[in-house]
Scaffold this motif. Structure first.
Motif, short mmCIF file in Angstrom:
data_model
loop_
_atom_site.label_atom_id
_atom_site.label_comp_id
_atom_site.label_asym_id
_atom_site.label_seq_id
_atom_site.Cartn_x
_atom_site.Cartn_y
_atom_site.Cartn_z
N SER A 191 0.83 -1.20 0.00
CA SER A 191 0.00 0.00 0.00
C SER A 191 0.87 1.25 0.00
CB SER A 191 -0.91 0.01 1.23
OG SER A 191 -1.62 1.22 1.27
N GLU A 192 0.42 2.23 -0.77
CA GLU A 192 1.14 3.52 -0.76
C GLU A 192 0.33 4.56 0.00
OE1 GLU A 192 1.87 4.30 -4.91
OE2 GLU A 192 3.55 2.89 -4.97
N GLY A 193 -0.71 4.11 0.68
CA GLY A 193 -1.60 5.04 1.37
C GLY A 193 -0.97 5.66 2.61
N ASP A 194 -1.57 6.75 3.03
CA ASP A 194 -1.09 7.46 4.22
C ASP A 194 -2.30 7.61 5.16
OD1 ASP A 194 -0.40 9.28 6.13
OD2 ASP A 194 0.50 10.72 4.74
N PHE A 195 -2.25 6.89 6.28
CA PHE A 195 -3.43 6.84 7.15
C PHE A 195 -3.77 8.19 7.79
CE2 PHE A 195 -5.72 5.69 11.09
CZ PHE A 195 -6.79 5.03 10.49
N SER A 196 -2.82 9.13 7.75
CA SER A 196 -3.15 10.43 8.36
C SER A 196 -3.96 11.30 7.38
CB SER A 196 -1.87 11.14 8.80
OG SER A 196 -1.13 11.47 7.65
N LYS A 197 -4.08 10.85 6.16
CA LYS A 197 -4.80 11.68 5.17
C LYS A 197 -6.28 11.31 5.10
CE LYS A 197 -1.22 13.00 1.93
NZ LYS A 197 -0.52 12.46 0.77
N GLN A 198 -7.10 12.35 5.26
CA GLN A 198 -8.54 12.12 5.20
C GLN A 198 -9.09 12.62 3.87
OE1 GLN A 198 -11.25 14.27 7.69
NE2 GLN A 198 -12.12 12.41 8.51
#
Ligand code: GLU
Length: 544
Positions: A191-198
């Protein structure tokens, strides 16, 4: 790391993804046309919630001149039940929810059973590895348990992400070494996602929904049978099958970040989503989800066994699919209604069996006696062989019974299901009537003066209804049954009863119930001989 080498090493004989993209070209669609799909897992009977989803998908595809697909999601084979697939197909057939593409009928984007699409998923897995977007993970279940315990201890989110994703950084040599040792592995998404980004997302039913990016390296291919997980398989399928609208239960809303991550990873456009609210039930004051396990009315079979027409269940489902349907249906034809996403309820609608029954009574009241008879034959052939034989033997007689008070301005509304018909009219069949003591339940508190005499001297089956009625009134008055209620109430000792009670006696004698339809019709249908047989039994039961 040479990802291409890794991909070839792990999946040497797997075709490139481009092969399948060529095999399944993009659909040529107008802006309006919707491609919807119903994607059940074969884990049990079809319940009302899933029938509702399938029906909504069907209606939207039909209205937009689009395509409705049935796709069986059977990659979790441990949860599968016997005949799960044929059960789903037959339930949809029973409810007349036709499929444009799917198992049995096929289509250009098939096969439509996920376990038959293994090669396709592998090619997408290989492609992701090649692009450095997926990797093999050799963690054992005890290693995964350890990660979980650590996260629980640190009060962190649970999952395989960030520094916890141990296998992300294995070198190709390390991987080859482990494969040589025959260590089992799964493939995970990198995953390249960033959990702090909403982000904001617009769901066609729920409206604007906030979500955090997914950063978990979820499993996309399982180790034991090289089958994909549901999450991965559904994204590949929706991409290749060209699904434009995903309509499904809102229990999947929480998986949306993972799904968005997956669609991005496989470079697929994101379908539009409509997450439908579950059907609720008021259980003695507590509102909860209609339960597949606890509530018999949650099963679509329940209505079939009861003999509620398919059209009625569908009409009722439409009242749940769109909140404006009910009002609309009062003035218009059902099939002219257009389902819209805006009118889908964003919170769970209450399931109301009584309302369904009322729709059914209304529906039956609009049918002809011949239509009812035809469907009654089909119903009893499946669920009540004995009654089926009787109504086949007495076909025209049964049709006449069904015709009582039917083609009038105000038809009776007492039938809600095919199983009701025997309960309502059993007494019209001598085979049932004389089978046991029909009068045993009746509590007798009035006189029987003149009843025998009435049939011996007054009743004439050739009289018109009007003549019959006035003759009966006259006869009853001779026996001191008064048509004047007030008079009776003031001096009951002067009378045998009211005229209504005289009619009631005849009605009870012939039918055992006071709720039967038009007495004149009943008398005519029974005929003099059969009336006399009942009269004899009646007199014997009460006077001797
Ligand atoms: N197979 C999933 C289910 O059983 C379908 C979810 C979806 O429609 O994406 O509910």
């Amino acid at each position: 790391m040479n990802y291409e080498e890794l991909a070839e090493y792990l999946f040497p004989d797997v075709k490139p993804r481009s092969y399948y993209e060529k095999k399944y070209p993009r659909r040529n669609l107008t802006n309006q046309q919707m491609v919807t799909r119903f994607a059940p897992s074969p884990t049990g009977f079809v319940h009302m919630g899933s029938l509702l989803t399938a029906y909504a998908c069907r209606l939207l595809a039909t209205e937009s001149n689009g395509t409705f697909i049935l796709r069986i999601e059977d990659t979790d084979q441990k949860r599968e039940v016997e005949d799960g697939i044929s059960g789903i197909i037959n339930d949809l057939k029973d409810y007349d929810i036709t499929i444009d593409e799917g198992p049995e009928i096929g289509g250009e984007y098939g096969p439509y059973i996920q376990s038959e699409r293994k090669e396709i998923y592998l090619s997408f897995v290989k492609d992701l590895i090649k692009k450095g977007r997926a990797y093999p993970c050799f963690c054992t279940s005890s290693e995964l348990d350890e990660i979980r315990s650590m996260q629980e201890l640190n009060k962190e989110r649970i999952g395989y992400f960030g520094s916890y994703s141990k296998c992300r950084n294995l070198t190709i040599e390390e991987i080859k070494e482990k494969v040589k040792q025959h260590l089992p592995f799964v493939i995970r998404l990198k995953s390249e996602g960033d959990f702090s980004k909403q982000h904001k997302f617009t769901d066609l039913v729920k409206g604007e929904v906030n979500y955090y990016e997914n950063d978990t390296d979820i499993v996309i291919l399982k180790s034991d049978n090289q089958l994909p997980t549901y999450h991965f398989a559904h994204a590949v399928d929706d991409y290749l099958m060209g699904t434009t609208h995903v309509i499904r239960g809102d229990e999947w809303l929480s998986s949306l970040p993972v799904h968005i991550d997956l669609f991005n990873a496989i470079e697929s456009p994101l379908p539009k989503y409509a997450h439908i609210s579950p059907i609720m039930k008021n259980d003695n004051g507590t509102v909860r989800k209609l339960s597949k396990r606890k509530d018999p009315e949650a099963s679509v079979k329940y209505y079939q066994e009861l003999g509620i027409p398919v059209e009625v269940v569908k009409l009722y489902l439409k009242t749940i699919i769109n909140t404006n349907f009910e009002e609309w249906y009062l003035k218009n034809e059902d099939d002219e209604f257009k389902v819209t996403f805006e009118k889908m309820p964003s919170s769970g609608a209450l399931f109301d069996v009584e309302k369904l029954f009322n729709i059914s009574k209304e529906y039956f009241s609009r049918l002809t006696k011949e239509e009812i008879y035809k469907s009654l034959l089909e119903y009893t052939n499946k669920y009540d062989k004995e009654f089926n034989e009787l109504i086949t033997k007495y076909d025209n007689y049964t049709i006449s019974i069904l015709g009582i008070e039917r083609e009038t301005e105000k038809p009776r509304k007492d039938i809600k299901s095919y199983s009701d018909i025997k309960k309502l009219f059993w007494y019209m069949y001598d085979e049932y009537f004389f089978d046991s003591n029909p009068y045993k339940e009746i509590i007798w508190d009035f006189k029987l003066d003149g009843i025998e005499e009435y049939f011996a001297t007054c009743y004439d089956e050739n009289d018109t209804e009007e003549v019959w009625f006035s003759k009966m009134k006259e006869f009853a008055s001779k026996y001191k049954y008064t048509a004047n209620r007030k008079e009776y109430k003031e001096n009951p000792e002067n009378f045998a009863g009211t005229f209504a009670s005289f009619c009631k006696i005849i009605r009870l004698m012939l039918t055992t119930t006071n709720m039967s339809p038009n007495l004149y019709d009943i008398l005519k249908l029974l005929g003099k001989d059969r009336i006399n047989k009942r009269l004899e039994l009646f007199i014997n039961s009460y006077t001797k």
